[in-house]
Scaffold this motif. Structure first.
Motif, PDB file in Angstrom:
ATOM      1  N   ALA A 141       2.272   7.764 -10.371  1.00  0.00           N
ATOM      2  CA  ALA A 141       3.133   6.775 -11.026  1.00  0.00           C
ATOM      3  C   ALA A 141       2.298   5.966 -12.013  1.00  0.00           C
ATOM      4  N   ALA A 142       2.736   5.918 -13.271  1.00  0.00           N
ATOM      5  CA  ALA A 142       1.973   5.243 -14.324  1.00  0.00           C
ATOM      6  C   ALA A 142       1.719   3.774 -13.999  1.00  0.00           C
ATOM      7  N   SER A 143       2.686   3.116 -13.382  1.00  0.00           N
ATOM      8  CA  SER A 143       2.538   1.694 -13.079  1.00  0.00           C
ATOM      9  C   SER A 143       2.034   1.448 -11.654  1.00  0.00           C
ATOM     10  N   GLY A 144       1.675   2.503 -10.945  1.00  0.00           N
ATOM     11  CA  GLY A 144       1.219   2.341  -9.559  1.00  0.00           C
ATOM     12  C   GLY A 144       2.356   2.553  -8.586  1.00  0.00           C
ATOM     13  N   LEU A 145       2.057   2.379  -7.307  1.00  0.00           N
ATOM     14  CA  LEU A 145       3.011   2.726  -6.262  1.00  0.00           C
ATOM     15  C   LEU A 145       2.989   1.678  -5.149  1.00  0.00           C
ATOM     16  N   TRP A 146       4.170   1.127  -4.842  1.00  0.00           N
ATOM     17  CA  TRP A 146       4.281   0.194  -3.718  1.00  0.00           C
ATOM     18  C   TRP A 146       4.198   0.965  -2.406  1.00  0.00           C
ATOM     19  N   LEU A 147       3.535   0.382  -1.433  1.00  0.00           N
ATOM     20  CA  LEU A 147       3.422   0.939  -0.087  1.00  0.00           C
ATOM     21  C   LEU A 147       4.307   0.109   0.839  1.00  0.00           C
ATOM     22  N   HIS A 148       5.017   0.780   1.735  1.00  0.00           N
ATOM     23  CA  HIS A 148       6.032   0.124   2.563  1.00  0.00           C
ATOM     24  C   HIS A 148       5.711   0.219   4.054  1.00  0.00           C
ATOM     25  N   ASP A 149       6.406  -0.615   4.845  1.00  0.00           N
ATOM     26  CA  ASP A 149       6.184  -0.572   6.299  1.00  0.00           C
ATOM     27  C   ASP A 149       7.085   0.441   7.005  1.00  0.00           C
ATOM     28  N   ARG A 150       8.000   1.043   6.280  1.00  0.00           N
ATOM     29  CA  ARG A 150       8.850   2.128   6.778  1.00  0.00           C
ATOM     30  C   ARG A 150       9.092   3.094   5.629  1.00  0.00           C
ATOM     31  N   PRO A 151       9.538   4.314   5.899  1.00  0.00           N
ATOM     32  CA  PRO A 151       9.756   5.273   4.805  1.00  0.00           C
ATOM     33  C   PRO A 151      11.083   5.074   4.081  1.00  0.00           C
ATOM     34  N   ASP A 152      11.293   3.855   3.566  1.00  0.00           N
ATOM     35  CA  ASP A 152      12.449   3.602   2.714  1.00  0.00           C
ATOM     36  C   ASP A 152      12.137   2.456   1.753  1.00  0.00           C
ATOM     37  N   ARG A 153      12.791   2.502   0.599  1.00  0.00           N
ATOM     38  CA  ARG A 153      12.499   1.551  -0.476  1.00  0.00           C
ATOM     39  C   ARG A 153      12.907   0.129  -0.160  1.00  0.00           C
ATOM     40  N   SER A 154      13.837  -0.073   0.767  1.00  0.00           N
ATOM     41  CA  SER A 154      14.282  -1.433   1.075  1.00  0.00           C
ATOM     42  C   SER A 154      13.416  -2.106   2.147  1.00  0.00           C
ATOM     43  N   SER A 155      12.436  -1.396   2.693  1.00  0.00           N
ATOM     44  CA  SER A 155      11.553  -1.998   3.699  1.00  0.00           C
ATOM     45  C   SER A 155      10.519  -2.900   3.017  1.00  0.00           C
ATOM     46  N   ASN A 156       9.800  -3.641   3.836  1.00  0.00           N
ATOM     47  CA  ASN A 156       8.799  -4.579   3.315  1.00  0.00           C
ATOM     48  C   ASN A 156       7.685  -3.865   2.567  1.00  0.00           C
ATOM     49  N   ARG A 157       7.300  -4.441   1.449  1.00  0.00           N
ATOM     50  CA  ARG A 157       6.143  -3.944   0.697  1.00  0.00           C
ATOM     51  C   ARG A 157       4.888  -4.535   1.335  1.00  0.00           C
ATOM     52  N   ILE A 158       3.977  -3.665   1.730  1.00  0.00           N
ATOM     53  CA  ILE A 158       2.784  -4.155   2.419  1.00  0.00           C
ATOM     54  C   ILE A 158       1.490  -3.808   1.685  1.00  0.00           C
ATOM     55  N   GLY A 159       1.612  -3.155   0.549  1.00  0.00           N
ATOM     56  CA  GLY A 159       0.421  -2.802  -0.213  1.00  0.00           C
ATOM     57  C   GLY A 159       0.797  -2.179  -1.539  1.00  0.00           C
ATOM     58  N   PHE A 160      -0.234  -1.847  -2.302  1.00  0.00           N
ATOM     59  CA  PHE A 160      -0.022  -1.265  -3.622  1.00  0.00           C
ATOM     60  C   PHE A 160      -1.160  -0.296  -3.906  1.00  0.00           C
ATOM     61  N   ALA A 161      -0.832   0.854  -4.496  1.00  0.00           N
ATOM     62  CA  ALA A 161      -1.837   1.846  -4.881  1.00  0.00           C
ATOM     63  C   ALA A 161      -1.766   2.022  -6.398  1.00  0.00           C
ATOM     64  N   ARG A 162      -2.902   1.989  -7.051  1.00  0.00           N
ATOM     65  CA  ARG A 162      -2.979   2.100  -8.505  1.00  0.00           C
ATOM     66  C   ARG A 162      -2.835   3.552  -8.966  1.00  0.00           C
ATOM     67  N   HIS A 163      -2.421   3.721 -10.209  1.00  0.00           N
ATOM     68  CA  HIS A 163      -2.352   5.047 -10.824  1.00  0.00           C
ATOM     69  C   HIS A 163      -3.729   5.702 -10.747  1.00  0.00           C
ATOM     70  N   GLY A 164      -3.765   6.957 -10.290  1.00  0.00           N
ATOM     71  CA  GLY A 164      -5.019   7.689 -10.188  1.00  0.00           C
ATOM     72  C   GLY A 164      -5.763   7.481  -8.888  1.00  0.00           C
ATOM     73  N   GLU A 165      -5.326   6.546  -8.066  1.00  0.00           N
ATOM     74  CA  GLU A 165      -5.995   6.291  -6.783  1.00  0.00           C
ATOM     75  C   GLU A 165      -5.791   7.480  -5.838  1.00  0.00           C
ATOM     76  N   ILE A 166      -6.830   7.828  -5.107  1.00  0.00           N
ATOM     77  CA  ILE A 166      -6.735   8.913  -4.127  1.00  0.00           C
ATOM     78  C   ILE A 166      -6.438   8.304  -2.763  1.00  0.00           C
ATOM     79  N   LEU A 167      -5.386   8.817  -2.123  1.00  0.00           N
ATOM     80  CA  LEU A 167      -4.943   8.309  -0.827  1.00  0.00           C
ATOM     81  C   LEU A 167      -5.213   9.341   0.274  1.00  0.00           C
ATOM     82  N   SER A 168      -5.597   8.858   1.443  1.00  0.00           N
ATOM     83  CA  SER A 168      -5.704   9.714   2.625  1.00  0.00           C
ATOM     84  C   SER A 168      -4.361   9.694   3.323  1.00  0.00           C
ATOM     85  N   ILE A 169      -3.862  10.876   3.672  1.00  0.00           N
ATOM     86  CA  ILE A 169      -2.514  11.009   4.218  1.00  0.00           C
ATOM     87  C   ILE A 169      -2.589  11.587   5.623  1.00  0.00           C
TER      88      ILE A 169
END
Length: 117
Positions: A48-76
């Protein structure tokens, strides 16, 4: 009850506890979504060009608990079905200790796709 019997009982209980711990620690680790040696073996990069919100549940209406920048590598850790985000219903549970969820729509896998939770 004498001191000797109390001590003997304590030693017996400690020995039994140690045997149980040894039994469970020598068993092979099962693949689990929360914890275990498999966590973090999957990786993805945020697209995502503008980064990606991280949530406390797998849905967009849940609480945002973090943010990942464009190009960031995430462990899944693993994948589940969740809120559909622009045609993609998959969400990833991150293996960074935050237990945050991120929409797979904006993450490109590096290597194999994460296993199911």
């Amino acid at each position: 009850m004498t001191l000797r019997s109390v001590l003997a009982r304590g030693v017996a209980m400690a020995a039994a506890s140690g045997a149980l711990v040894g039994l469970f620690s020598s068993a092979p680790a099962a693949a689990t979504p929360r914890g275990g040696e498999d966590d973090g073996r999957y990786q993805g990069v945020v697209t995502a060009a503008s980064g990606l919100w991280l949530h406390d549940r797998p849905d967009r209406s849940s609480n945002r608990i973090g943010f990942a920048r464009h190009g960031e590598i995430l462990s899944i850790s693993c994948t589940v079905y969740g809120d559909n985000v622009n045609g993609n219903p998959l969400w990833y549970l991150l293996a960074d200790g935050s237990w945050a969820w991120a929409s797979a729509r904006y993450i490109d896998n590096i290597g194999p796709a994460p296993r199911w939770c």
